[in-house]
Design an enzyme around this catalytic site. Structure first.
Site, mmCIF file in Angstrom:
data_model
loop_
_atom_site.group_PDB
_atom_site.id
_atom_site.type_symbol
_atom_site.label_atom_id
_atom_site.label_comp_id
_atom_site.label_asym_id
_atom_site.label_seq_id
_atom_site.Cartn_x
_atom_site.Cartn_y
_atom_site.Cartn_z
ATOM 1 N N GLU A 166 9.261 -5.966 -6.027
ATOM 2 C CA GLU A 166 8.151 -6.665 -5.375
ATOM 3 C C GLU A 166 8.303 -8.173 -5.543
ATOM 4 O O GLU A 166 8.627 -8.653 -6.633
ATOM 5 C CB GLU A 166 6.821 -6.204 -5.958
ATOM 6 C CG GLU A 166 5.607 -7.046 -5.608
ATOM 7 C CD GLU A 166 5.350 -7.179 -4.115
ATOM 8 O OE1 GLU A 166 4.912 -8.248 -3.681
ATOM 9 O OE2 GLU A 166 5.594 -6.198 -3.377
ATOM 10 N N ALA A 167 8.065 -8.917 -4.460
ATOM 11 C CA ALA A 167 8.198 -10.369 -4.513
ATOM 12 C C ALA A 167 7.077 -11.025 -5.301
ATOM 13 O O ALA A 167 7.271 -12.061 -5.935
ATOM 14 C CB ALA A 167 8.240 -10.943 -3.098
ATOM 15 N N SER B 149 0.822 -1.207 0.000
ATOM 16 C CA SER B 149 0.000 0.000 0.000
ATOM 17 C C SER B 149 0.857 1.257 0.000
ATOM 18 O O SER B 149 0.610 2.189 -0.776
ATOM 19 C CB SER B 149 -0.934 -0.010 1.216
ATOM 20 O OG SER B 149 -1.910 -1.023 1.089
ATOM 21 N N ALA B 150 1.875 1.322 0.864
ATOM 22 C CA ALA B 150 2.724 2.511 0.937
ATOM 23 C C ALA B 150 3.740 2.548 -0.206
ATOM 24 O O ALA B 150 3.971 3.606 -0.794
ATOM 25 C CB ALA B 150 3.440 2.549 2.280
ATOM 26 N N HIS C 179 -4.413 -6.875 10.995
ATOM 27 C CA HIS C 179 -3.850 -5.529 11.028
ATOM 28 C C HIS C 179 -2.505 -5.477 11.754
ATOM 29 O O HIS C 179 -2.306 -4.620 12.628
ATOM 30 C CB HIS C 179 -4.820 -4.557 11.700
ATOM 31 C CG HIS C 179 -6.132 -4.444 11.023
ATOM 32 N ND1 HIS C 179 -7.301 -4.075 11.681
ATOM 33 C CD2 HIS C 179 -6.490 -4.636 9.734
ATOM 34 C CE1 HIS C 179 -8.299 -4.064 10.819
ATOM 35 N NE2 HIS C 179 -7.838 -4.397 9.641
#
Length: 543
Positions: free
Chosen positions: A47-48, A26-27, A482
């Site tokens: 990114e994996a 997201s960030a 979360h």
């Protein structure tokens, strides 16, 4: 792949950028997209997971349940046996895809309380109070509801109230109002106590997440390289400066170097894991793993927080629950046809249709429990909806006091870290969860909700005393997904990250994801993660 095998294999291909962003969650997607707006800045995003731009199950809101069950874009993390949950190990799904967990979650779009961010500032993250972060919340969103100085209207992430409200959700809100709660006009406004339809990050009936709304439009920029399916093995250093990362790419090892800045955005689990693999963490723990300590930072992997929940499951009269609609092919067909026609109906909804923030404990100054109404029942998402009409609402702690840890299992990057959530370790959490279940029962007994309910399935009518309720919570309770706080911001010596998101003791390394949150927000953390991405990009641009 162990680091030693790379050293014995072929030399790593070298790639260079001005800014290297590690993790397209997201960030990370926000940061890469914002920085690449300057054509003079060369940005590389690692990114994996894959770049699943067109996967319909990511785009359709209700697809989150299918993604959860399939594990297609999931790191498949699990906690260790949790002492407070009778030794159960809890599945912690985390997104392994461009967009990260925001591409696979339940689309609940709530910031929490403005006081949450004032508490960040009070805890040592000066400059992160609500008035400080509000401009960045506004910058990243496009709110479709009533105009408000609290809401943004021109950002990439679309937010709106649920496009479909079932009879059960309407009864849930009406019951809350009958208890004395107010109808909330905007859960992301100045005050969020009360009930109302859920807010979701949806655009025209499709998921609106940072991978799609920030990054996808930026793909054609010549100064932005998006590099999926690459596993980050460790960070690279020259003296005290972080210079890049060693990556396992599709064709072999790769060495990615940053001329100006490395930004670590691997998430609340991945970020501390990578820091420790790179020699940054508690020295004694690193030594026990056979890793040379580059920087003794005992706060890395500590302060782990997560929202805990207990599902209140009910067998109900037929009232349009998803359980009823998916029992036969015609129901599924009608549901799909409605979504195809006007992007409404159950397929336009993520994890919840309605929401209540309530004060449960005597003397609470603000809501301490969140209740999310879900128009179906499951025992587990892997099994799918139960074969009878049913709905449920999850009783969730807003601000748990229990703290967990992330540590290394081994020095091999392929080995998942050790996750200990320590749910219900704090006596205050146990008390709040018990009272939260009792409060949920009072809600369920209110008209018109009570008229729909035939039977409480979980915890069940035989579970009545506080001791029995707590025992049932230990058997059934779980995560709201979360995790955060594992590389927190702060001024004290234990906090690994300063208020400008710089890793203390290291040059050229910024941390920007949910790991930097000093305290968990009162509700779902996706908007806060996006806000952190916006602020990180602004800090880097200012530099």
């Amino acid at each position: 792949m162990p680091e030693g095998s790379l050293a014995r294999g072929a030399a790593a291909a070298v790639h260079v950028a001005d800014v290297l962003v590690l993790g397209a969650g997201s960030a990370g997607c926000v940061i890469a997209a914002r920085l690449s707006e300057d054509p003079a800045t060369q940005v590389a995003l690692i990114e994996a997971g894959p770049a699943a731009w067109r996967d319909p199950w990511i785009r359709i809101p209700a697809g989150f349940a299918r993604l959860y069950a399939s594990g297609k874009y999931d790191w498949r993390f699990h906690t260790e046996a949790e002492p407070g949950l009778e030794g159960r190990s809890i599945h912690w799904p985390r997104g392994k895809v461009v967009g990260g967990s925001g591409a696979v979650n339940g689309l609940v779009f709530l910031r929490g309380s403005p006081r949450d961010y004032d508490r960040w500032a009070q805890s040592g993250a000066r400059g992160w109070g609500y008035d400080d972060v509000l401009p960045f919340f506004r910058r990243m969103e496009r709110w479709a509801g009533e105009p408000s100085p609290e809401r943004g209207t021109e950002g990439p992430i679309h937010a709106s109230e649920a496009r479909h409200t079932s009879p059960g959700a309407e009864a849930f809100v009406a019951a809350a109002l009958a208890m004395g709660h107010k109808r909330v006009r905007d859960f992301n406004g100045a005050w969020h106590e009360g009930a109302g339809p859920m807010q979701m990050n949806v655009k025209g009936g499709f998921r609106s997440h940072s991978g799609d709304m920030f990054l996808r439009p930026a793909r054609g920029r010549p100064n932005l390289r998006i590099m999926p399916e690459r596993t980050i093995l460790r960070l690279l250093f020259e003296g005290t400066r972080c210079t890049g990362a060693l990556v396992q790419g599709p064709a072999g090892p790769e060495r990615w170097e940053a001329r100006r800045q490395v930004v670590l955005s691997a998430g609340a689990i991945g970020t501390p894991h990578l820091l420790m693999l790179s020699g940054i963490g508690d020295g004694a723990h690193l030594q026990s793993m056979g890793i040379e300590t580059r920087l003794h930072a005992p706060g890395v992997g500590q302060n782990l927080q997560d929202h805990f929940l207990q599902r209140m499951r009910y067998r109900v009269k037929p009232c349009g629950t998803v359980n009823e609609l998916v029992r036969g092919p015609m129901g599924k067909l009608r549901m799909a046809a409605r979504y195809a026609f006007d992007r409404r109906g159950p397929m336009s909804i993520g994890a919840a249709e309605a929401n209540l923030f309530a004060r449960v404990l005597p003397g609470a100054e603000e809501p301490d429990m969140q209740y999310l109404f879900v128009n179906f029942t499951v025992t587990t998402y892997d099994q799918g909806p139960d074969p009878w009409p049913g709905f449920m609402f999850s009783a969730c702690q807003c601000r748990p006091d229990s703290r967990g840890t992330i540590t290394l299992r081994s020095p091999d990057p392929a080995d998942k870290p050790v996750i200990r959530a320590n749910y219900l370790e704090a006596a205050s959490d146990r008390r709040l969860m018990v009272e939260g279940v009792k409060y949920a029962r009072r809600l369920a007994a209110e008209a018109p909700l009570a008229a729909l309910i035939e039977e409480e399935l979980t915890p069940g009518p035989r579970v009545q005393s506080d001791e029995e309720i707590l025992a049932k919570i230990r058997q059934d309770g779980g995560t709201v997904y979360h995790p955060c706080g594992t590389a927190r911001m702060g001024e004290d010596s234990i906090a690994p990250v300063d208020r400008r998101l710089r890793l203390k003791g290291v040059e050229g390394l910024m941390v920007a994801d949910a790991s930097v949150m000093p305290l968990i927000p009162s509700s779902n953390i996706q908007p806060a993660a996006l806000m952190i991405g916006e602020r990180a990009a602004a800090l880097l641009t200012a530099r």
